[in-house]
Design an enzyme around this catalytic site. Sequence first.
Site, PDB file in Angstrom:
ATOM      1  N   MET A 137       1.110  -1.162   0.350  1.00 30.85           N
ATOM      2  CA  MET A 137      -0.048  -0.191  -0.138  1.00 30.85           C
ATOM      3  C   MET A 137       1.097   1.246  -0.345  1.00 30.85           C
ATOM      4  SD  MET A 137      -2.825  -1.036  -0.646  1.00 30.85           S
ATOM      5  CE  MET A 137      -3.981  -0.604  -0.220  1.00 30.85           C
ATOM      6  N   ARG A 138       2.262   1.650  -0.763  1.00 31.09           N
ATOM      7  CA  ARG A 138       2.591   2.338  -1.106  1.00 31.09           C
ATOM      8  C   ARG A 138       3.084   2.700  -2.452  1.00 31.09           C
ATOM      9  NH1 ARG A 138       4.915   5.223   3.711  1.00 31.09           N
ATOM     10  NH2 ARG A 138       4.174   3.514   5.636  1.00 31.09           N
ATOM     11  N   LEU A 139       3.339   4.397  -2.427  1.00 36.76           N
ATOM     12  CA  LEU A 139       3.154   4.763  -4.074  1.00 36.76           C
ATOM     13  C   LEU A 139       4.645   4.373  -4.447  1.00 36.76           C
ATOM     14  CD1 LEU A 139       0.881   7.648  -3.842  1.00 36.76           C
ATOM     15  CD2 LEU A 139       0.466   5.528  -5.002  1.00 36.76           C
ATOM     16  N   ASN A 170       1.458  -5.203 -10.444  1.00 37.64           N
ATOM     17  CA  ASN A 170       0.705  -4.872  -9.471  1.00 37.64           C
ATOM     18  C   ASN A 170      -0.770  -5.697  -9.154  1.00 37.64           C
ATOM     19  OD1 ASN A 170      -0.268  -3.617  -7.120  1.00 37.64           O
ATOM     20  ND2 ASN A 170      -1.487  -2.507  -8.765  1.00 37.64           N
ATOM     21  N   HIS A 172      -4.553  -4.865  -8.449  1.00 42.35           N
ATOM     22  CA  HIS A 172      -5.696  -4.017  -7.758  1.00 42.35           C
ATOM     23  C   HIS A 172      -6.590  -4.304  -7.902  1.00 42.35           C
ATOM     24  CE1 HIS A 172      -7.142  -0.293  -6.911  1.00 42.35           C
ATOM     25  NE2 HIS A 172      -7.838  -0.327  -8.165  1.00 42.35           N
TER      26      HIS A 172
HETATM   27  C1  GAR Z   1      -5.356  -7.208  -2.367  1.00 41.54           C
HETATM   28  O1  GAR Z   1      -7.406  -7.359  -2.838  1.00 41.54           O
HETATM   29  C2  GAR Z   1      -5.213  -6.148  -3.435  1.00 41.54           C
HETATM   30  O2  GAR Z   1      -6.108  -6.217  -5.362  1.00 41.54           O
HETATM   31  C3  GAR Z   1      -5.105  -4.571  -2.402  1.00 41.54           C
HETATM   32  O3  GAR Z   1      -4.711  -5.291  -1.110  1.00 41.54           O
HETATM   33  C4  GAR Z   1      -5.277  -6.626  -1.506  1.00 41.54           C
HETATM   34  C5  GAR Z   1      -4.471  -7.386  -0.630  1.00 41.54           C
HETATM   35  O4  GAR Z   1      -4.910  -8.444   0.062  1.00 41.54           O
HETATM   36  N1  GAR Z   1      -3.983  -3.937  -3.218  1.00 41.54           N
HETATM   37  C6  GAR Z   1      -5.161  -2.953  -3.173  1.00 41.54           C
HETATM   38  O5  GAR Z   1      -5.338  -2.371  -3.423  1.00 41.54           O
HETATM   39  C7  GAR Z   1      -3.675  -1.791  -4.154  1.00 41.54           C
HETATM   40  N2  GAR Z   1      -3.567  -0.506  -4.800  1.00 41.54           N
HETATM   41  P1  GAR Z   1      -3.399  -9.151   0.820  1.00 41.54           P
HETATM   42  O6  GAR Z   1      -3.151  -8.851   1.691  1.00 41.54           O
HETATM   43  O7  GAR Z   1      -4.857 -10.499   1.531  1.00 41.54           O
HETATM   44  O8  GAR Z   1      -3.024  -9.978  -0.600  1.00 41.54           O
END
Ligand code: GAR
Length: 286
Positions: A137-139, A170, A172
């Site tokens: 969750m970092r840019l 990535n 998303h």
């Molecule tokens: C996932 O849904 C992924 O797509 C999202 O975070 C979640 C991580 O879940 N990523 C983002 O939102 C990136 N912007 P996890 O840690 O259980 O894999």
Amino acid sequence: MLDKKSPPRLKLVVLVSGSGTNLQAMIDRSRDGRLHAEIVAVVSDNPDAYGLDRARSHNIPTAVIDYKKYGKKQLPEIPWEILPGNFDRIVEVQRLFPGLRGEELREKLARMMLAERELISVIDKFNPDYLCLAGFMRLLSPYFIRHYQGGAACAVQPKNIALSAWKIINIHPALLPAFPGVNGYGDTFNYGCRFGGVTVHFVDEGEDTGPIIGQAIYPIWPRDTIEDIRKRGLALEYELYSQCLNWIAHGYLQVNISEKQRITFKITDPGYENFLKKMLELSFNN
Ligand code: GAR
């Protein structure tokens, strides 16, 4: 006997910030052969990320980069002298903070880059083929992106269109270009969409704007809650991420550049239609 036709397994460094269920799906698929890749390290910006425990329990090396160390509180003065010489250029090409200008923008990027210097030095020890963001969750600044992707995805320089120039991937939780940002499932649900989706894409210098590798969709039923759709979407994420990596490993992605200079990737896997059908079945039965 070694199968001569099988390409080498990809070496992946996976970046996580939280629970790491996508990481777990990759570990499982890598171990049982469904994913043609090996996870050589897991790196997090969060020392408490459960993803780190998942990695440790499979004897995968882990590392944590403490971004807080570079926040205003712990680092009131920025050591400008240790930032890369092309800092001004990085400020110029960044597309992450369109609302910021001047000193505020420079400071924001400088602090990010200080943490990224550390991130790079850790990742490079493992010499991965690809970096996989899985709930990271970092840019990432253009400094980090160019370290791995050279001039690829650069808004100003001529674009590098070779597939091999793209190294950062990535996942998303929305059907991009709809709903970029940190709340893909929530934004999809709150907008009242009838279908949602998940996207695996290469990373460029914008937020969730890089070229798409693969997507899958799920229905949103009138009775659904956000939690229902997150569950349905995550089941697709696990399948899609590994499939996209397999397409890369087996050379099933072909790069295209349009007249308007947009880079897209075409999937040349003869089994693609079957994969999509499987994804639709999975999402309608979940
Ligand atoms: C996932 O849904 C992924 O797509 C999202 O975070 C979640 C991580 O879940 N990523 C983002 O939102 C990136 N912007 P996890 O840690 O259980 O894999």
